[in-house]
Scaffold this motif. Structure first.
Motif, PDB file in Angstrom:
ATOM      1  N   ILE A 188      54.813  90.542 107.709  1.00 42.13           N
ATOM      2  CA  ILE A 188      53.599  91.988 106.998  1.00 42.13           C
ATOM      3  C   ILE A 188      54.155  92.476 105.396  1.00 42.13           C
ATOM      4  N   GLU A 189      53.183  92.383 104.749  1.00 42.17           N
ATOM      5  CA  GLU A 189      53.704  93.113 103.167  1.00 42.17           C
ATOM      6  C   GLU A 189      54.021  94.261 103.386  1.00 42.17           C
ATOM      7  N   ILE A 190      54.969  94.668 102.253  1.00 41.57           N
ATOM      8  CA  ILE A 190      55.028  96.717 103.122  1.00 41.57           C
ATOM      9  C   ILE A 190      56.085  96.170 101.152  1.00 41.57           C
ATOM     10  N   ARG A 191      54.459  97.249 100.863  1.00 44.23           N
ATOM     11  CA  ARG A 191      53.776  97.718  99.333  1.00 44.23           C
ATOM     12  C   ARG A 191      55.235  98.241  98.971  1.00 44.23           C
ATOM     13  N   LEU A 192      56.113  98.147  98.796  1.00 42.03           N
ATOM     14  CA  LEU A 192      57.296  99.457  97.971  1.00 42.03           C
ATOM     15  C   LEU A 192      56.119 100.703  97.065  1.00 42.03           C
ATOM     16  N   ASP A 193      55.467  99.336  96.091  1.00 41.26           N
ATOM     17  CA  ASP A 193      55.338  99.801  95.382  1.00 41.26           C
ATOM     18  C   ASP A 193      54.219 100.746  95.559  1.00 41.26           C
ATOM     19  N   CYS A 194      53.596 100.780  96.442  1.00 44.06           N
ATOM     20  CA  CYS A 194      52.421 101.641  96.708  1.00 44.06           C
ATOM     21  C   CYS A 194      52.687 103.446  96.811  1.00 44.06           C
ATOM     22  N   ILE A 250      58.211  91.249 105.051  1.00 49.35           N
ATOM     23  CA  ILE A 250      58.548  90.918 103.271  1.00 49.35           C
ATOM     24  C   ILE A 250      58.220  92.087 102.861  1.00 49.35           C
ATOM     25  N   PHE A 251      59.281  92.524 101.399  1.00 49.89           N
ATOM     26  CA  PHE A 251      58.958  93.838 100.763  1.00 49.89           C
ATOM     27  C   PHE A 251      58.340  92.960  99.038  1.00 49.89           C
ATOM     28  N   ASP A 283      58.973  89.926  97.775  1.00 48.52           N
ATOM     29  CA  ASP A 283      58.215  88.990  97.137  1.00 48.52           C
ATOM     30  C   ASP A 283      58.293  88.947  95.573  1.00 48.52           C
ATOM     31  N   PHE A 284      58.895  88.571  94.514  1.00 51.89           N
ATOM     32  CA  PHE A 284      59.116  88.889  92.928  1.00 51.89           C
ATOM     33  C   PHE A 284      58.358  88.290  91.990  1.00 51.89           C
ATOM     34  N   GLU A 285      58.861  88.858  90.893  1.00 48.03           N
ATOM     35  CA  GLU A 285      57.883  88.269  89.898  1.00 48.03           C
ATOM     36  C   GLU A 285      59.095  87.613  89.526  1.00 48.03           C
ATOM     37  N   GLU A 286      57.851  86.490  88.727  1.00 49.95           N
ATOM     38  CA  GLU A 286      58.654  85.631  87.727  1.00 49.95           C
ATOM     39  C   GLU A 286      60.717  86.376  87.252  1.00 49.95           C
ATOM     40  N   ASP A 287      59.924  87.538  86.493  1.00 53.46           N
ATOM     41  CA  ASP A 287      60.777  87.330  85.980  1.00 53.46           C
ATOM     42  C   ASP A 287      62.251  88.157  85.877  1.00 53.46           C
TER      43      ASP A 287
END
Ligand code: NAP
Length: 526
Positions: free
Chosen positions: A32-38, A58-59, A91-95
């Motif tokens: 389950i991907e938990i989209r904390l940005d939502c 996965i956050f 799940d992280f962005e490259e930066d």
């Protein structure tokens, strides 16, 4: 069966809604991907406190330019990941991936998103992430496909990762062993020695979401239900599991599909996949949104020129490619030649065979309802592609056909070719009263802008014996309601749709057609 996972992405603004979605996702998802940005800012803390971390969570905390729901600076994201919450996988962005305390998260996914198209330097992006100074388990690359051939670059990343996986694993194991020697103690092995999730977003990229797992992708993303998609082209988890059977597919799976534009409304995937499932065949039927037919066939299908190797066995062909496909075929059967359109392709030993099942699909329900059509007087409203197939089939049965068209000049060609009468289509005239059967082969009545329209009214058809509407969505059109209001028996377009699909299934396979399963699948979807 493959080892891939289905990840349901959940996205809600409040803690309660997020927890409710997580609970529902548990039944369907491997991850389950938990989209904390939502989440609303004020809900983040309470949500994180209420979630008990599990191995399969996965956050994400994604900024808007990477597909997230809010503007987030690099510093805000770094502070967030270092804020001391009990996070699960991340799940992280490259930066941010190199800078934060990544060893706290399992797995670590590093993702790259591009919502405009496929960047020219996609391979460099993959290499850059692969060589980042971080303990990355999975690389996720999600890029927008604006046409189907855009997906090739994405698929090639999966092939590349598959080719490199053994050497990556050997290198990582060596590093771990050296570290163990240095520390004089053992270290747990990572959950993955670097894998990839390649996603081509958009309708044209849908097939990558369906076939990825079969070809070694770590995971495929799904929505909790239809209408709750968090990215373009996403399919619901239920459809991925029950319709496309993505967990059961493998590299030998035979691939069928519908090629056309648009294809998102098509019921064919539901009918054909139901038939494959019924016979337990290692085959899947996929919607392929194709704008440029030549390029699709050249770069993705034809064995001598294709750039990726998918096990294509056959296609349904729909608007606007039914005529254009003909020049690409090695053989065209007599019915398709006479109609001048192909709606079915079967690939045998690399050769492409074309058929048309619209004519048989149209006539079969009519024969069943009306009986012998010899000398029956039949009015066909419309003079497009479907009308051609109907007129061919009706003439073959010995019926007397008359076309009613709004554009007489255009329709003259068709009338001449099949040697049938032609009259102007109008809601005023009474010319229809002498006909036995009236067939609607115009799109009038189709769901959307045309839904409340009908080519003719009850008064004009009250003396006919049967009306047949080719429009199948909605199930009952205004034209059918007009007929019913004056007691005239009707056949709806779903009958033809299912019947032409059953003919296709016969052409592609040696198996009995599971009529009940195919028609129920189409009906349920409508
Ligand atoms: P098409 O090639 O675009 O032909 C449509 C025909 O309808 C043309 O003759 C067109 O006239 C005429 N038309 C369009 N709008 C009209 C209007 N407002 N008033 C009067 N005539 C109008 O489409 P097609 O492939 O023949 O498909 C026709 C319908 O059949 C579609 O709704 C399609 O979904 C349905 N269909 C169903 C099945 C099935 O399995 N049930 C199979 C095939 C098609 P002009 O030439 O003047 O534009």
């Amino acid at each position: 069966m493959n080892n891939g996972r289905i990840c349901v992405s959940v996205c809600a603004e409040t803690a309660d809604k997020m927890l409710e979605q997580i609970e529902r996702a548990e039944d369907l998802a491997d991850v389950i991907e938990i989209r904390l940005d939502c989440l609303n800012e004020s809900e983040i803390d309470s949500t994180l406190k209420k979630i008990d971390c599990k191995e399969n969570y996965i956050f994400t905390y994604r900024p808007k330019n990477q597909g997230g729901r809010r503007e987030l600076t690099l510093k805000e994201r770094e502070d967030f990941w270092n804020s001391g919450y009990d996070f699960c996988g991340g799940d992280f962005e490259e930066d941010v991936v190199e800078n934060h305390l990544y060893w706290l998260y399992h797995p670590v996914i590093c993702s790259y998103h591009n919502f405009d198209g496929i960047p020219d330097h996609l391979t460099q992006i993959y290499e850059r992430i692969k060589n980042a100074n971080a303990n990355i388990d999975v690389i996720k690359i999600a890029v927008q496909a604006n046409d189907i051939t855009d997906t090739i670059a994405v698929w090639k990343l999966l092939e590349r990762m598959n080719a490199e996986s053994e050497s990556i694993k050997a290198k990582k194991l060596k590093e771990i062993e050296e570290l163990e020697k240095k520390l004089n103690s053992s270290i747990p092995r990572p959950i993955s020695f670097l894998q990839i999730i390649p996603i081509a977003m958009g309708e044209a990229g849908k097939w990558t979401r369906i076939l990825g797992l079969a070809h070694g992708a770590f995971m495929t993303y799904a929505s909790l239900e239809t209408g709750k998609e968090t990215a373009s082209g996403q399919i619901s988890a239920k459809d991925l599991i029950e319709t496309y059977r993505v967990r059961e597919l493998d590299a030998q799976t035979e691939i069928y599909g519908i090629i056309g534009n648009p294809v998102s409304h098509s019921l064919s995937p539901f009918m054909h996949n139901a038939a494959f499932k019924f016979h337990n065949l290692n085959a899947v039927y996929i919607p392929f949104e194709v704008k440029n037919l030549n390029e699709f066939l050249r770069r993705m299908v034809k064995p001598e020129t294709r750039e990726i190797d998918l096990n294509f066995k056959g296609f349904s062909v729909t608007i606007p490619h039914k005529q254009a496909i003909i020049e690409h075929l090695d053989f065209v059967d007599e019915t398709a030649k006479a109609i001048g359109a192909v709606n079915t392709v079967k690939i045998i030993g690399g050769k492409f065979h074309g058929f048309n099942t619209d004519a048989e699909g149209f006539i079969e329900p009519l024969r069943n309802s009306y009986g012998d059509l010899r000398d029956a007087k039949i009015a066909v409203l419309g003079a497009g592609g479907a009308a051609r197939a109907c007129i061919y089939a009706l003439k073959k049965e010995g019926a007397n056909v008359c076309i009613f068209a709004r554009n007489i000049e255009k329709a003259k060609i068709l009338a001449k070719e099949f040697d049938v009468e032609l009259k102007p289509l109008s809601t005023q005239h009474s010319a229809l009263s002498t006909f036995d059967i009236v067939v609607n082969a115009t799109p009038l009545g189709t769901k959307g802008k045309l839904e409340n329209e009908t080519p003719i009214f009850a008064e004009q058809i009250k003396s006919v014996k049967l009306v047949y509407d080719l429009v199948y969505n909605p199930f009952e059109t205004q034209f059918l309601r007009e007929a019913k209001s004056v007691g005239v028996p009707t056949i709806g377009g779903l009958a033809m749709l299912v019947s032409q699909a059953m003919e296709q299934f016969k052409i592609w396979t040696q198996f009995d057609v599971p009529m009940k399963e195919m028609s129920q699948a189409a009906f349920r979807r409508l």
